[in-house]
Enzyme design. Structure first.
Site, PDB file in Angstrom:
ATOM      1  N   SER A 181      41.154  15.249  63.086  1.00 44.73           N
ATOM      2  CA  SER A 181      39.801  14.903  62.654  1.00 44.73           C
ATOM      3  C   SER A 181      38.801  16.029  62.903  1.00 44.73           C
ATOM      4  O   SER A 181      38.919  17.094  62.337  1.00 44.73           O
ATOM      5  CB  SER A 181      39.375  13.602  63.315  1.00 44.73           C
ATOM      6  N   ASP A 212      33.615  16.222  57.835  1.00 47.25           N
ATOM      7  CA  ASP A 212      34.380  16.713  58.978  1.00 47.25           C
ATOM      8  C   ASP A 212      35.762  17.196  58.502  1.00 47.25           C
ATOM      9  O   ASP A 212      36.055  17.172  57.308  1.00 47.25           O
ATOM     10  CB  ASP A 212      34.487  15.633  60.072  1.00 47.25           C
ATOM     11  N   ASP A 257      38.853  16.217  58.434  1.00 41.29           N
ATOM     12  CA  ASP A 257      39.799  15.422  57.647  1.00 41.29           C
ATOM     13  C   ASP A 257      39.083  14.495  56.656  1.00 41.29           C
ATOM     14  O   ASP A 257      39.717  13.653  56.017  1.00 41.29           O
ATOM     15  CB  ASP A 257      40.757  14.629  58.543  1.00 41.29           C
ATOM     16  N   ASP A 301      36.711  12.025  56.771  1.00 43.42           N
ATOM     17  CA  ASP A 301      36.331  10.608  56.870  1.00 43.42           C
ATOM     18  C   ASP A 301      34.878  10.437  57.310  1.00 43.42           C
ATOM     19  O   ASP A 301      34.352   9.326  57.304  1.00 43.42           O
ATOM     20  CB  ASP A 301      37.285   9.795  57.767  1.00 43.42           C
TER      21      ASP A 301
HETATM   22 MG    MG Z   1      37.593  12.647  60.887  1.00 44.46          MG
END
Ligand code: MG
Length: 453
Positions: free
Chosen positions: A100, A243, A245, A247
């Protein structure tokens, strides 16, 4: 090489530093345990753009196949894309190699159920038990799993989002938008979504790079200075930063003001509740009180949870909520999927701005009452945390809420939250009030208290 024995799953999947405290052998053994836990069906796997992602994805695939699971490989995709495709393409589960927004040296593994939502703590403990006891189911010589590629994940994801917004309304506005992709995984999805919504798109940092050289993997008002400048220079309607990844989404208005996620989240909550009056909004204890005031106008209800996206997702599911968000930029629109999703949040924000027909800064000003928040973190010795928290509680000078940490309401409109981090030896402190001076002074008083140990 593997992380210390005991709890594998933190607040956000399994996290580690490859080559330092974990290696592909560990990830393969862990994935055999995940395959054992799933016991049946095909598993969708993918990764973000971090270093080691490809290597670890092979290890995940290998472990799952060794336990007898068939694997479909999505390749490099945003986390919410893998989650949505796991659900909508009918997979038994999903596994994502990602850390993340963590610093670049980190990587990790997240596990999703057939609904695309991260498995709950009880199921994580089941995987941990298999790992601890070594009670892995291994396929025999003839029923080892198979692997194939699943090329339709991003397409499925984007079609899903487009089906949840009013594309005509958005396209008619011909928005111009700057996207700071932050060298992260949304680079393969979000720009194409906006093409489909008739927007003029300018991208920053659209090259995927595991070193995150541009601004690091975490979007905050402090790291999005280039986005703010680009929005002003281009005369764009808005900006958005994701961010690592994909999400989380942090928004910037046409004047270049970058908002924390609880400000933009409250705006989206207002819009969703307008369509669903009386609906429920879920957000952690550290978000601004603005959401309660906004929801009250729509006869809506707000439920506060512990900090952590899993708590928000599960509460949304349990309570049939209409919307959820976090101050870090996570927005959850369960009509699409009950997990946070940066691209879905972007599409919803465009629909909200199109419906209001005013500049972003005006929509914000018209919708949100003005409050000031400030936050910081203090490094502490891990063994001192409990004593510090006892002291904070003893010296509280107002009504206390103990959902997560200690939140003290010093009056009707001012609060301060002291909360130990779940993953690092730090204590986070948040304060909100009607003036910046008051918020700052509340914060200072608690920093002093925490530092006095
Ligand atoms: Mg993330």
């Amino acid at each position: 090489m593997e992380p210390p024995r005991g709890i594998l799953f933190g607040t956000n999947g399994v996290r580690f530093i490859p080559g330092v405290n974990a290696d592909p052998g560990f990830v393969m053994r862990l994935s055999e345990c995940i395959g054992t836990y799933f016991a049946e069906g095909d598993i969708l796997v993918g990764r973000d753009g971090r270093f080691w992602g490809e290597t670890l994805l092979y290890a995940v695939t290998s472990g799952l196949m060794s336990s007898g699971r068939n694997v479909a490989e999505a390749g490099l995709v945003p986390t919410p894309a893998l989650q949505y495709a796991t659900k909508s393409l009918g997979y038994r589960g999903g596994v994502m190699v990602t850390a993340s927004h963590n610093p670049p040296e980190y990587n990790g593994v997240k596990v999703f159920g057939s609904d695309g939502v991260e498995i709950n703590r009880l199921d994580e403990q089941r995987v941990e038990k298999v790992f601890r006891e070594g009670s892995v189911t291994r396929a025999n010589w003839r029923d080892v799993g198979t692997s194939r590629s699943e090329p339709s994940v991003v397409r499925t994801y984007l079609q899903g989002i487009l089906s949840k917004v009013n594309t005509k309304l958005i396209s008619a506005r011909k928005f111009s938008i700057v996207m700071d992709l932050g060298n992260g995984a949304q680079a393969v999805a979000a720009p194409y979504l906006l093409d489909g919504l008739g927007c003029k798109v300018i991208t920053l940092n659209a090259t995927i790079d595991g070193a995150f050289p541009a601004r690091g993997p975490e979007p905050t008002p402090g790291t999005l200075g280039d986005l703010s400048a680009a929005v002003r220079a281009a005369g764009a309607d808005l900006g958005v930063g994701y961010d690592g990844d994909g999400d989380r989404a942090i928004f910037c208005d046409e004047k270049g003001t970058v908002y924390w996620g609880d400000q933009s989240g409250s705006l989206l909550a207002d819009y969703v509740l307008e369509k669903k009056p009386g609906g429920t909004v879920v957000t952690p204890i550290n978000s601004s009180q603005v959401v309660e005031l906004v929801a009250a106008r729509r006869r809506g209800k707000v439920i506060r949870t512990r900090v952590g996206t899993g708590d928000v997702s599960r509460t949304i599911l349990d309570r049939g909520a209409a919307f959820g968000f976090e101050e870090n930029g996570g927005s959850i629109y369960p009509d699409h999927i009950p997990v946070r999703d940066g691209a879905m949040a972007t599409a919803l924000m465009l629909e909200c701005l199109a419906a209001r027909g005013l500049p972003f800064s005006k929509v914000m000003g018209n919708t949100l009452p003005l409050f000031f928040m400030t936050k910081t973190k203090v490094q502490v010795q891990p063994e001192k945390v409990k004593e510090i928290m006892r002291k904070v509680e003893r010296q509280a000078d107002g009504r206390i809420e103990k959902v997560d940490g200690i939140k003290t309401w010093v009056d009707d409109k001012s609060w301060v939250l002291v909360r130990p981090s779940g993953t690092e030896p730090i204590i986070r402190i948040f304060a909100e009030a009607e003036t910046q001076e008051k918020a700052d002074s509340l914060l200072r008083s608690r920093v002093k208290l925490v530092k006095s140990g």
